[in-house]
Design an enzyme around this catalytic site. Sequence first.
Site, PDB file in Angstrom:
ATOM      1  N   LYS A  91      -6.417 -18.146  -6.708  1.00 43.70           N
ATOM      2  CA  LYS A  91      -6.698 -16.743  -7.034  1.00 43.70           C
ATOM      3  C   LYS A  91      -6.367 -16.470  -8.496  1.00 43.70           C
ATOM      4  CE  LYS A  91      -4.126 -15.201  -3.596  1.00 43.70           C
ATOM      5  NZ  LYS A  91      -3.810 -16.380  -2.773  1.00 43.70           N
ATOM      6  N   CYS A 180       3.682  -2.862   3.693  1.00 42.30           N
ATOM      7  CA  CYS A 180       4.113  -4.258   3.531  1.00 42.30           C
ATOM      8  C   CYS A 180       5.582  -4.429   3.165  1.00 42.30           C
ATOM      9  CB  CYS A 180       3.212  -4.984   2.535  1.00 42.30           C
ATOM     10  SG  CYS A 180       3.190  -4.299   0.892  1.00 42.30           S
ATOM     11  N   MET A 181       6.161  -3.511   2.405  1.00 41.06           N
ATOM     12  CA  MET A 181       7.500  -3.766   1.866  1.00 41.06           C
ATOM     13  C   MET A 181       8.573  -2.778   2.324  1.00 41.06           C
ATOM     14  SD  MET A 181       7.207  -6.423   0.150  1.00 41.06           S
ATOM     15  CE  MET A 181       8.911  -6.378  -0.363  1.00 41.06           C
ATOM     16  N   GLY A 384       4.161  -8.731  -1.658  1.00 40.93           N
ATOM     17  CA  GLY A 384       2.765  -9.134  -1.450  1.00 40.93           C
ATOM     18  C   GLY A 384       1.843  -8.730  -2.583  1.00 40.93           C
ATOM     19  N   GLN A 385       2.146  -7.606  -3.229  1.00 43.77           N
ATOM     20  CA  GLN A 385       1.262  -7.087  -4.274  1.00 43.77           C
ATOM     21  C   GLN A 385       1.925  -7.262  -5.646  1.00 43.77           C
ATOM     22  OE1 GLN A 385      -1.074  -3.409  -3.031  1.00 43.77           O
ATOM     23  NE2 GLN A 385       0.791  -3.170  -1.842  1.00 43.77           N
TER      24      GLN A 385
HETATM   25  S1  SF4 Z   1       0.684 -14.490  -8.958  1.00 43.42           S
HETATM   26 FE1  SF4 Z   1       0.278 -15.195  -6.877  1.00 43.42          FE
HETATM   27  S2  SF4 Z   1      -1.937 -15.133  -6.688  1.00 43.42           S
HETATM   28 FE2  SF4 Z   1      -1.459 -15.120  -8.878  1.00 43.42          FE
HETATM   29  S3  SF4 Z   1      -1.503 -17.250  -9.497  1.00 43.42           S
HETATM   30 FE3  SF4 Z   1       0.599 -16.752  -8.993  1.00 43.42          FE
HETATM   31  S4  SF4 Z   1       0.816 -17.362  -6.849  1.00 43.42           S
HETATM   32 FE4  SF4 Z   1      -1.386 -17.222  -7.274  1.00 43.42          FE
END
Ligand code: SF4
Length: 759
Positions: A91, A180-181, A384-385
Amino acid sequence: MAQNKFDHNGLTRRELLRWMGISAGMVFVGPLSGCGELWERQPVIPVEAWHKGVCRFCGTGCGIQIGVRDRKVVNVKGDEYAHNKGRLCIKGILNRDILYVRDRALHPMIRRNGELKQATWDEAMTLVAQRFREDIDQFGPDSVAFYGSGQLYTQESYIANKFFKAGIGTNNVDGNPRLCMASAAAGYISVFGMDEPMGCYEDIDAADCFFITGSNMAECHPVLWERVLDRKRSKPGTFIIVVDPRRTITARHADLHLPILPGMDVALCNAMIHEFIRNGFIDEEMVENYLSFKKGKSVRTSDDLKRHVKQYTPDRVGSMCGVAAKDISEAAFRFASSKATMSLWTMGLNQQSQGTAANRLVMAMHLLTGHIGRPGATPFSLTGQPNAGGGVRDTGALAHALPNGRVVTNADHRHEMEKLWGVPRGRISSKPGYHAVALFEAMGRGDVKCCLVMSTNPAQSLPNATRYRRAMQKAFLVVADAFHRTETTQFADVLLPAALWAEKEGVFSQSERRYHLVPKVVDPPGEARSDLDILVDLAKRLGYADLTSARTPRDVWEEWRKISAHSKYNFFGITYERLEKERGIRWPCPTEDHPGTCRRYVPGEDPLAHGSGRLDFYGQPDGRAVIWIHHQEKPKEPRTGEFPLTLTTGRILEHWHTMTITGKLDALKEIHPDFLQIHPQDARRLGIVDGTEVTVRSRRGQADFIAQLTDAIRLGVVFATFHSARHLINRATNDVFDPFSKQPEYKLCAVSVQSKTAK
Ligand code: SF4
């Protein structure tokens, strides 16, 4: 049995990794693992200038170098000087591509005769301001709301919070971090008196036992996970315990995997504490000098805790959780006897009706055994974000909160913020606003009539989605988003095109309290504007321009860092100039010459910690962290004859949340995001064949999936991804929530699964 096949017509994940030039066994890419090859496969465009930035996706907050030419982002690579040392996951690599997908929202749109039609900014904002003003005047400030996101920049969440709470006078400010948190935040605040983890990423390099619970790090925080594996490679005795109902990629690397039934974390933690006590692993100096004990509102003692956990024997808890008693004892022994244990967790622990209790007990395990405040020894929740922590939790952009740990129900906190914000005493309401689920319920009742939704997709991400989609139809919904078509824009009365990532400037804060800057390096497409501009414009049109006199990212940050100086979340020393130069700085950081803090509450490391002792829990009035006593409760929705299986949900490496971004990337389109994992014995009993269509149904709704038969999921439990709207599993998930954090219970509900093809 299908293990890796995600799309019967498209690529397997293994094929995608190969196509991208990444060795198939690795889930991340870095300078040594084929990243260069990826870019060789794409048109090579020489870069004019590189800019330091941060990944747009998860809370790991990887540093990125953004390559620009002719005012276009033409390349990205991992930043070797950032904490991720040049590594990015798939990503992260695709941060360039996200700017240039089709379906970007380019113009403001107003719904006319059921269809969104192009309008000017002035027309759209005039209509929005008019609707807000009419509702506020006629029905009061609590008839309007803001629903934000951990993907907004800190400056954006800060201004939204200020403008709604100190301007309009409503605490109806909440957002997707509630989903989520919230349980982690409620856990930290109730134990330490302050939110956010006390440890840092360097702790990974010093731990020799990892307790990873309710987190599939290998897919959801892959770069941090690689750091865990680095530790294991460099120190082979390092012991990894994974608690997860599934044998995830993370669990496959575990030395000990506890596949507990979903929602049984409180029982497991109690059993581990039982074992700590039985085997003499309690750090008596911690108990004596640094801890207090509570059950509900009453003060308790360590003897009360001992009596309480007596009933949570490994034998009893083993049968409650569906794991071997000896494995619980082994986990407790490894946790307590290691030199330094680090716990890492995320949604699996948070998204349950006892999410706060589970968080408190993981923290208690560290406090009772003394695995805290030393290199490698810490509880550490993952985010998560990219900005749910600093952007939303710390700015207080939640319905009960005010900046830097203050709450709306505390008169002193309100008056302090009224003074700092320069508004009359009494302007901030003492009534908590609607938290996420309650907010959409209130829309359904007609109590909230008008809502601004920014950078999030509640029509897909809320549990029991059908109910709240109906509610969205009733309200006047203003949606600011970078994309034209999301599940939520379907319900928008006005769509405002928003700039994305490096098309605007702002500050993210990742899991280890590090504030870092994303620069604006290109212009947004069409007429899109930054969310900060949209908020400032709306505030002005509603008559609150005086509250948003700081209107550039730099000015808002300057205001915000000065506000923080009046709190124990002090980051006054993080100036904009430092953000521009440095790879982020971790608070507390009270002065401009302070380097930032790795471990909080440790005198000598944390500038706010005092005394000569091991720790100073200065967030609590008596300086003592609280050990909470909790019982395991029965599941809120037990399995029945009609709904005989437990559903749990999660995600995969290549896609992110509701796929509003990753679902539009050509490189990932072939990775089928949706499948339902079911144990072969359950499948046989139900006549389900691998790779065929099934329907998952709960009391609330249903969704269709392709079945993936695998013994990686335990008997009696099924796992579905929550990524795509075509297979909207949140029609089935449960909207009951934790009583403290108000975080919904996505991780367990009772379902049936039926084959769509069996006769
Ligand atoms: S912040 Fe998360 S999504 Fe972005 S490169 Fe690092 S591990 Fe991957």
